[in-house]
Motif scaffolding. Structure first.
Motif, PDB file in Angstrom:
ATOM      1  N   ASN A 201       0.856  -1.251   0.032  1.00  0.00           N
ATOM      2  CA  ASN A 201       0.103  -0.096   0.027  1.00  0.00           C
ATOM      3  C   ASN A 201       0.879   1.334   0.125  1.00  0.00           C
ATOM      4  O   ASN A 201       0.154   2.434   0.072  1.00  0.00           O
ATOM      5  N   ASP A 202       2.164   1.051  -0.060  1.00  0.00           N
ATOM      6  CA  ASP A 202       3.112   2.020  -0.093  1.00  0.00           C
ATOM      7  C   ASP A 202       2.632   3.192  -1.500  1.00  0.00           C
ATOM      8  O   ASP A 202       2.495   2.467  -2.507  1.00  0.00           O
ATOM      9  N   SER A 203       2.729   4.538  -1.371  1.00  0.00           N
ATOM     10  CA  SER A 203       2.322   5.288  -2.347  1.00  0.00           C
ATOM     11  C   SER A 203       3.082   5.068  -3.653  1.00  0.00           C
ATOM     12  O   SER A 203       2.569   5.100  -4.742  1.00  0.00           O
ATOM     13  N   TYR A 204       4.466   5.076  -3.508  1.00  0.00           N
ATOM     14  CA  TYR A 204       5.334   4.798  -4.611  1.00  0.00           C
ATOM     15  C   TYR A 204       5.018   3.258  -5.277  1.00  0.00           C
ATOM     16  O   TYR A 204       5.108   3.295  -6.492  1.00  0.00           O
ATOM     17  N   VAL A 205       4.887   2.421  -4.659  1.00  0.00           N
ATOM     18  CA  VAL A 205       4.542   1.000  -4.938  1.00  0.00           C
ATOM     19  C   VAL A 205       3.161   1.200  -5.862  1.00  0.00           C
ATOM     20  O   VAL A 205       3.148   0.404  -6.877  1.00  0.00           O
ATOM     21  N   THR A 206       2.240   1.566  -5.328  1.00  0.00           N
ATOM     22  CA  THR A 206       0.993   1.726  -5.891  1.00  0.00           C
ATOM     23  C   THR A 206       0.864   2.483  -7.187  1.00  0.00           C
ATOM     24  O   THR A 206       0.293   2.325  -8.168  1.00  0.00           O
ATOM     25  N   ASN A 207       1.573   3.700  -7.295  1.00  0.00           N
ATOM     26  CA  ASN A 207       1.795   4.643  -8.293  1.00  0.00           C
ATOM     27  C   ASN A 207       2.561   4.391  -9.346  1.00  0.00           C
ATOM     28  O   ASN A 207       2.569   4.844 -10.508  1.00  0.00           O
ATOM     29  N   VAL A 208       3.783   3.768  -8.886  1.00  0.00           N
ATOM     30  CA  VAL A 208       5.025   3.623  -9.864  1.00  0.00           C
ATOM     31  C   VAL A 208       5.311   2.194 -10.124  1.00  0.00           C
ATOM     32  O   VAL A 208       5.327   1.692 -11.173  1.00  0.00           O
ATOM     33  N   SER A 209       5.609   1.453  -8.900  1.00  0.00           N
ATOM     34  CA  SER A 209       6.405   0.070  -9.021  1.00  0.00           C
ATOM     35  C   SER A 209       5.326  -0.966  -9.922  1.00  0.00           C
ATOM     36  O   SER A 209       5.679  -1.615 -10.669  1.00  0.00           O
ATOM     37  N   LEU A 210       4.067  -0.784  -9.236  1.00  0.00           N
ATOM     38  CA  LEU A 210       3.009  -1.956  -9.770  1.00  0.00           C
ATOM     39  C   LEU A 210       2.637  -1.827 -11.067  1.00  0.00           C
ATOM     40  O   LEU A 210       2.660  -2.563 -12.019  1.00  0.00           O
ATOM     41  N   PRO A 211       2.489  -0.470 -11.655  1.00  0.00           N
ATOM     42  CA  PRO A 211       2.089  -0.118 -12.945  1.00  0.00           C
ATOM     43  C   PRO A 211       3.445  -0.422 -13.803  1.00  0.00           C
ATOM     44  O   PRO A 211       3.015  -0.971 -14.891  1.00  0.00           O
ATOM     45  N   ARG A 212       4.417  -0.235 -13.402  1.00  0.00           N
ATOM     46  CA  ARG A 212       5.725  -0.408 -14.265  1.00  0.00           C
ATOM     47  C   ARG A 212       5.627  -2.151 -14.408  1.00  0.00           C
ATOM     48  O   ARG A 212       6.093  -2.558 -15.517  1.00  0.00           O
ATOM     49  N   PHE A 213       5.598  -2.855 -13.170  1.00  0.00           N
ATOM     50  CA  PHE A 213       5.386  -4.346 -13.263  1.00  0.00           C
ATOM     51  C   PHE A 213       4.292  -4.748 -14.306  1.00  0.00           C
ATOM     52  O   PHE A 213       4.864  -5.749 -14.768  1.00  0.00           O
ATOM     53  N   GLU A 214       3.164  -4.127 -14.178  1.00  0.00           N
ATOM     54  CA  GLU A 214       2.070  -4.702 -14.928  1.00  0.00           C
ATOM     55  C   GLU A 214       2.374  -4.433 -16.557  1.00  0.00           C
ATOM     56  O   GLU A 214       2.223  -5.042 -17.441  1.00  0.00           O
ATOM     57  N   LEU A 215       3.090  -3.199 -16.724  1.00  0.00           N
ATOM     58  CA  LEU A 215       3.382  -3.206 -18.235  1.00  0.00           C
ATOM     59  C   LEU A 215       4.652  -4.059 -18.662  1.00  0.00           C
ATOM     60  O   LEU A 215       4.748  -4.369 -19.828  1.00  0.00           O
ATOM     61  N   PHE A 216       5.268  -4.327 -17.777  1.00  0.00           N
ATOM     62  CA  PHE A 216       6.515  -5.332 -18.191  1.00  0.00           C
ATOM     63  C   PHE A 216       5.885  -6.698 -18.472  1.00  0.00           C
ATOM     64  O   PHE A 216       6.198  -7.261 -19.710  1.00  0.00           O
ATOM     65  N   LYS A 217       4.819  -7.155 -17.743  1.00  0.00           N
ATOM     66  CA  LYS A 217       4.307  -8.424 -18.035  1.00  0.00           C
ATOM     67  C   LYS A 217       3.400  -8.212 -19.463  1.00  0.00           C
ATOM     68  O   LYS A 217       3.441  -9.522 -19.998  1.00  0.00           O
ATOM     69  N   ALA A 218       3.062  -7.216 -19.638  1.00  0.00           N
ATOM     70  CA  ALA A 218       2.391  -7.170 -20.879  1.00  0.00           C
ATOM     71  C   ALA A 218       3.010  -6.969 -22.183  1.00  0.00           C
ATOM     72  O   ALA A 218       2.812  -7.634 -23.361  1.00  0.00           O
ATOM     73  N   THR A 219       4.423  -6.576 -21.820  1.00  0.00           N
ATOM     74  CA  THR A 219       5.318  -6.393 -22.962  1.00  0.00           C
ATOM     75  C   THR A 219       6.300  -7.489 -23.130  1.00  0.00           C
ATOM     76  O   THR A 219       6.623  -7.986 -24.299  1.00  0.00           O
ATOM     77  N   TYR A 220       6.750  -8.179 -22.051  1.00  0.00           N
ATOM     78  CA  TYR A 220       7.754  -9.111 -22.109  1.00  0.00           C
ATOM     79  C   TYR A 220       7.293 -10.312 -22.788  1.00  0.00           C
ATOM     80  O   TYR A 220       6.098 -11.027 -22.463  1.00  0.00           O
ATOM     81  N   LYS A 221       7.832 -10.945 -23.673  1.00  0.00           N
ATOM     82  CA  LYS A 221       7.659 -12.394 -24.448  1.00  0.00           C
ATOM     83  C   LYS A 221       8.317 -13.545 -23.908  1.00  0.00           C
ATOM     84  O   LYS A 221       7.733 -14.484 -24.495  1.00  0.00           O
ATOM     85  N   GLY A 222       8.837 -13.375 -22.910  1.00  0.00           N
ATOM     86  CA  GLY A 222       9.470 -14.636 -22.448  1.00  0.00           C
ATOM     87  C   GLY A 222       8.463 -15.148 -21.498  1.00  0.00           C
ATOM     88  O   GLY A 222       7.362 -14.928 -21.254  1.00  0.00           O
ATOM     89  N   LYS A 223       9.300 -16.170 -20.749  1.00  0.00           N
ATOM     90  CA  LYS A 223       8.311 -17.004 -19.830  1.00  0.00           C
ATOM     91  C   LYS A 223       8.406 -16.542 -18.465  1.00  0.00           C
ATOM     92  O   LYS A 223       9.473 -16.345 -17.694  1.00  0.00           O
ATOM     93  N   LEU A 224       7.289 -16.167 -17.901  1.00  0.00           N
ATOM     94  CA  LEU A 224       7.069 -15.926 -16.330  1.00  0.00           C
ATOM     95  C   LEU A 224       6.577 -16.893 -15.537  1.00  0.00           C
ATOM     96  O   LEU A 224       6.015 -17.938 -15.973  1.00  0.00           O
ATOM     97  N   LYS A 225       6.796 -16.846 -14.103  1.00  0.00           N
ATOM     98  CA  LYS A 225       6.478 -17.695 -13.263  1.00  0.00           C
ATOM     99  C   LYS A 225       4.881 -17.670 -13.110  1.00  0.00           C
ATOM    100  O   LYS A 225       4.321 -16.426 -13.250  1.00  0.00           O
ATOM    101  N   GLU A 226       4.352 -18.721 -12.854  1.00  0.00           N
ATOM    102  CA  GLU A 226       2.773 -18.810 -12.590  1.00  0.00           C
ATOM    103  C   GLU A 226       2.474 -18.248 -11.295  1.00  0.00           C
ATOM    104  O   GLU A 226       3.064 -18.532 -10.308  1.00  0.00           O
TER     105      GLU A 226
END
Length: 226
Positions: A201-226
């Motif tokens: 719930n940290d403000s940086y996490v919710t506003n920066v870290s998690l959006p960055r992570f979600e965009l990475f998941k949408a962009t990356y074509k390699g295999k991620l952990k389930e």
């Protein structure tokens, strides 16, 4: 891929800059933990049990740890400091931009599952490597983009990757990522380790870290952990 990556480098990061929430501002009031030489991690020796290690800097290390640990074949990632001249630096010291260190991540991985070259793909897919001394809302040399190498083979792969991604059209501007020899990696204070998981719930996490992570998941074509 080109369209999505341009969205990453322009739209998201423009939005994040507007928020004016930085990794350093978030931790200003946290208790500083002084480290000793026992907290430093030397990377001269190979990892045990046939595993390997790699080190990168790509902005806030909270984000980097979360991103790399999502990749299949990565066992764990450690937040820390590398690339500078100050011995046993603290978070507060690194944040003054006088130590030469960058917020970095040390990645323990299984080379039989994920290659070093694929980790370079993760590295370039999860950041904007064209912004000097900046990643999103975080500004300063401690947030610069760096590939740390330990062997001539890793340096050759890093140099080749920069040429490849410069020619790929993924980024509108030239890549400014440094390729730097790694002699020592300092483990960051304990409260920085897996910060996103501990502080959802940290403000940086919710506003920066998690959006960055979600965009990475949408962009990356390699295999991620389930």
């Amino acid at each position: 891929m080109k369209k999505i990556t341009q969205l990453f480098s322009v739209s998201l990061f423009t939005a994040l800059v507007i928020t004016q929430i930085s990794c350093a501002q978030t931790s200003t009031n946290k208790k500083e933990e002084k480290k000793t030489t026992e907290n430093s991690v030397m990377l001269a020796a190979p990892a045990a049990n046939g595993k390997a290690v790699a080190a990168f800097a790509e902005g806030c290390f909270w984000c980097s740890v979360h991103i790399f640990e999502a990749v299949n074949g990565v066992d764990s990632a450690i937040a820390g400091y590398a690339g500078g001249r100050t011995k046993n630096p603290t978070y507060r010291e690194v944040g003054t931009e006088t130590t030469g260190h960058a917020e970095s991540v040390m990645v323990y991985y299984d080379p039989k599952v994920v290659s070093y070259d694929e980790l370079l793909n993760v590295f370039f897919t999860s950041q904007d490597p064209t912004t000097p001394d900046q990643q999103g809302p975080d500004r300063g040399s401690s947030y610069r983009s760096v590939i740390f190498y330990k062997t001539p083979e890793e340096k050759a792969l890093a140099d080749a990757a920069i040429v490849k991604y410069n020619k790929s059209g993924m980024f509108k501007k030239p890549i400014v990522t440094e390729v730097k020899n790694l002699d020592i990696f300092y483990r960051a204070e304990e409260y920085h380790q897996h910060y996103i998981i501990k502080n959802p719930n940290d403000s940086y996490v919710t506003n920066v870290s998690l959006p960055r992570f979600e965009l990475f998941k949408a962009t990356y074509k390699g295999k991620l952990k389930e």
